[in-house]
Structures are given as structure tokens and as C-alpha cells.
Scaffold this motif. Structure first.
Motif, PDB file in Angstrom:
ATOM      1  N   GLY A   1      -5.193  42.653  85.614  1.00  0.00           N
ATOM      2  CA  GLY A   1      -6.116  41.532  85.627  1.00  0.00           C
ATOM      3  C   GLY A   1      -7.004  41.568  86.867  1.00  0.00           C
ATOM      4  N   SER A   2      -8.124  40.896  86.772  1.00  0.00           N
ATOM      5  CA  SER A   2      -9.090  40.874  87.874  1.00  0.00           C
ATOM      6  C   SER A   2      -8.608  39.950  88.992  1.00  0.00           C
ATOM      7  CB  SER A   2     -10.443  40.400  87.357  1.00  0.00           C
ATOM      8  OG  SER A   2     -11.344  40.207  88.427  1.00  0.00           O
ATOM      9  N   THR A   3      -9.049  40.231  90.194  1.00  0.00           N
ATOM     10  CA  THR A   3      -8.768  39.344  91.324  1.00  0.00           C
ATOM     11  C   THR A   3      -9.952  38.418  91.603  1.00  0.00           C
ATOM     12  OG1 THR A   3      -9.589  41.027  92.870  1.00  0.00           O
ATOM     13  CG2 THR A   3      -7.231  41.031  92.394  1.00  0.00           C
ATOM     14  N   ARG A   4     -10.920  38.422  90.684  1.00  0.00           N
ATOM     15  CA  ARG A   4     -12.102  37.574  90.871  1.00  0.00           C
ATOM     16  C   ARG A   4     -11.706  36.097  90.801  1.00  0.00           C
ATOM     17  NH1 ARG A   4     -15.374  34.771  87.476  1.00  0.00           N
ATOM     18  NH2 ARG A   4     -14.174  35.500  85.672  1.00  0.00           N
ATOM     19  N   LYS A   5     -12.319  35.298  91.639  1.00  0.00           N
ATOM     20  CA  LYS A   5     -12.097  33.858  91.581  1.00  0.00           C
ATOM     21  C   LYS A   5     -12.663  33.323  90.272  1.00  0.00           C
ATOM     22  CE  LYS A   5     -12.662  29.672  94.363  1.00  0.00           C
ATOM     23  NZ  LYS A   5     -11.204  29.382  94.425  1.00  0.00           N
ATOM     24  N   LEU A   6     -11.876  32.522  89.558  1.00  0.00           N
ATOM     25  CA  LEU A   6     -12.246  32.120  88.204  1.00  0.00           C
ATOM     26  C   LEU A   6     -13.525  31.297  88.173  1.00  0.00           C
ATOM     27  CD1 LEU A   6      -8.735  31.238  86.753  1.00  0.00           C
ATOM     28  CD2 LEU A   6     -10.053  33.335  86.479  1.00  0.00           C
ATOM     29  N   TYR A   7     -13.679  30.371  89.085  1.00  0.00           N
ATOM     30  CA  TYR A   7     -14.892  29.576  89.194  1.00  0.00           C
ATOM     31  C   TYR A   7     -14.976  29.030  90.607  1.00  0.00           C
ATOM     32  CZ  TYR A   7     -11.260  26.253  87.768  1.00  0.00           C
ATOM     33  OH  TYR A   7     -10.095  25.550  87.673  1.00  0.00           O
ATOM     34  N   ARG A   8     -16.124  28.446  90.951  1.00  0.00           N
ATOM     35  CA  ARG A   8     -16.339  28.023  92.340  1.00  0.00           C
ATOM     36  C   ARG A   8     -15.330  26.964  92.754  1.00  0.00           C
ATOM     37  NH1 ARG A   8     -20.620  23.709  92.398  1.00  0.00           N
ATOM     38  NH2 ARG A   8     -21.014  23.134  90.224  1.00  0.00           N
TER      39      ARG A   8
END
Length: 209
Positions: A58-65
Motif C-alpha cells: 500500500g501507498s504511504t501517501r497521506k489520504l487527504y489534507r
């Protein structure tokens, strides 16, 4: 101390001299319990494993601000509280083996043998052999003997394919080399069949040196 000696037809053909050191001691219950716990622990594979949040895909990107959405703040989708995320404090491969001194292990087996002898749960045979691997013949042999209970453990002095294969189809019968007698099997099975050849092995291993 003495015990009755039977033949395969179930006839008492004499007596057998036994060592008090093996069959006549006061069973040490705590040592027997420790031996069973050790045996059960050593049988565990310990291959269980779960993935932490750093191991799942899975990505480590923040899901939303962080602010302004009105929703609870969230980080990566691999966090443990997300479906498909990592597992917190989950099991990892490990060893469950426990150590036990040899003298204690042998005391535990001698205690189990003494307990079974005191309850008349050991049948001593002059000889145990079959001409061919045949379950029907082995079952007839068992019916000739004064068995106690439904589950029977057969100790063998040496490897015998005819006996092992004949007993393999019987769900309540287990064959075991006398050198590998253990507390768990002695306590699990109601009757122990011990031929003279197996008794000789037991006395060699557990007798006084």
C-alpha cells in the motif's frame, strides 16, 4: 518386584522380574507435568506470522489534507485501523522449545511407568511378532490380552514393519520404539504392551547405571 508374563494367545506363562527403580517408585507428578508441557511446547512449529504496517502493501501517501475536511485526521492507508492495514503486536516466527535436564526427563518417564504398573495398565509379553502385516491378525492378538480401556500403546524393542503396518489402521492403537517412550503417550493411552525385547531397551536406558 514381579509381573505376569503373557504370550500372544493371552495365556499367563510365568512371571517376570522387574526393577523397582523403574516400575516401583513414587510417581513425581510435578516432574511429569513439566515433561508434558515441554513435549507439547517442543511440538509447536512457531511459524505463525503477521505483517506490520511497514510490511503490508500500500501507498504511504497521506489520504487527504490534515485540516478543513471535517473528517478525522488520517495518515497512510497501511495504518492498523484501516482494513487491510498492518497488525499491531501480532505473532512473529519464534521458537517455543523448552529445556529439561536429562535426569528429570528420565524421572518423568519412570514415574509414568510406575503409575501405570500400579494401576495394572502394563501387559508384559514374551514375544510380539506377526508373519505378515495384517490388521485382522493384530486385532485378534489384542483381543486375547487383558487390555484396560480403549486406547493401546505398543512398545517395540526394534523396528517391525509387520507390527507397525498392522496397527496403522487401528485409530486407538499406536506403535512406538521403546527407546522413544515418553510421558505424553504413556498418559494418553490406557494400556501399554511391553514385550521382553522392549523391556530390555527400557531397562538399558532408564535403569541404574
Amino acid at each position: 518386584m514381579e509381573a505376569k508374563l503373557y504370550n500372544q494367545a493371552g495365556q499367563a506363562i510365568g512371571t517376570l522380574e522387574l526393577q523397582d527403580y523403574i516400575f516401583g517408585i513414587e510417581p513425581n507428578i510435578p516432574v511429569m507435568h513439566q515433561a508434558v508441557i515441554r513435549q507439547l511446547a517442543n511440538a509447536r512449529l512457531g511459524t505463525h506470522s503477521t505483517k506490520t504496517r511497514g510490511e503490508v502493501r500500500g501507498s504511504t501517501r497521506k489520504l487527504y489534507r490534515q485540516k478543513g475536511t471535517g473528517r478525522a485526521r488520517q495518515g497512510a492507508i497501511r495504518a492498523p485501523h484501516h482494513s487491510g492495514g498492518g497488525v499491531v503486536h501480532g505473532p512473529k516466527p519464534r521458537k517455543y522449545t523448552k529445556a529439561m535436564p536429562r535426569k528429570m526427563r528420565r524421572l518423568a518417564v519412570r514415574s509414568a511407568l510406575s503409575a501405570k504398573y500400579a494401576e495394572n495398565q502394563i501387559i508384559f509379553l514374551d514375544d510380539l511378532s506377526l508373519n505378515a502385516p495384517k490388521t485382522k491378525d493384530f486385532l485378534a492378538l489384542l483381543k486375547n490380552l487383558p487390555l484396560v480401556g480403549d486406547k493401546t500403546l505398543v512398545a517395540l524393542g526394534e523396528k517391525s514393519d509387520n507390527i507397525t503396518l498392522s496397527a496403522s489402521n487401528l485409530p486407538n492403537v499406536k506403535t512406538l520404539l521403546a527407546a522413544y517412550l515418553n510421558v505424553r503417550d504413556l498418559l494418553t493411552y490406557d494400556t501399554l504392551i511391553l514385550p521382553k525385547s522392549a523391556l530390555s531397551v527400557v531397562e538399558t536406558i532408564l535403569g541404574k547405571k
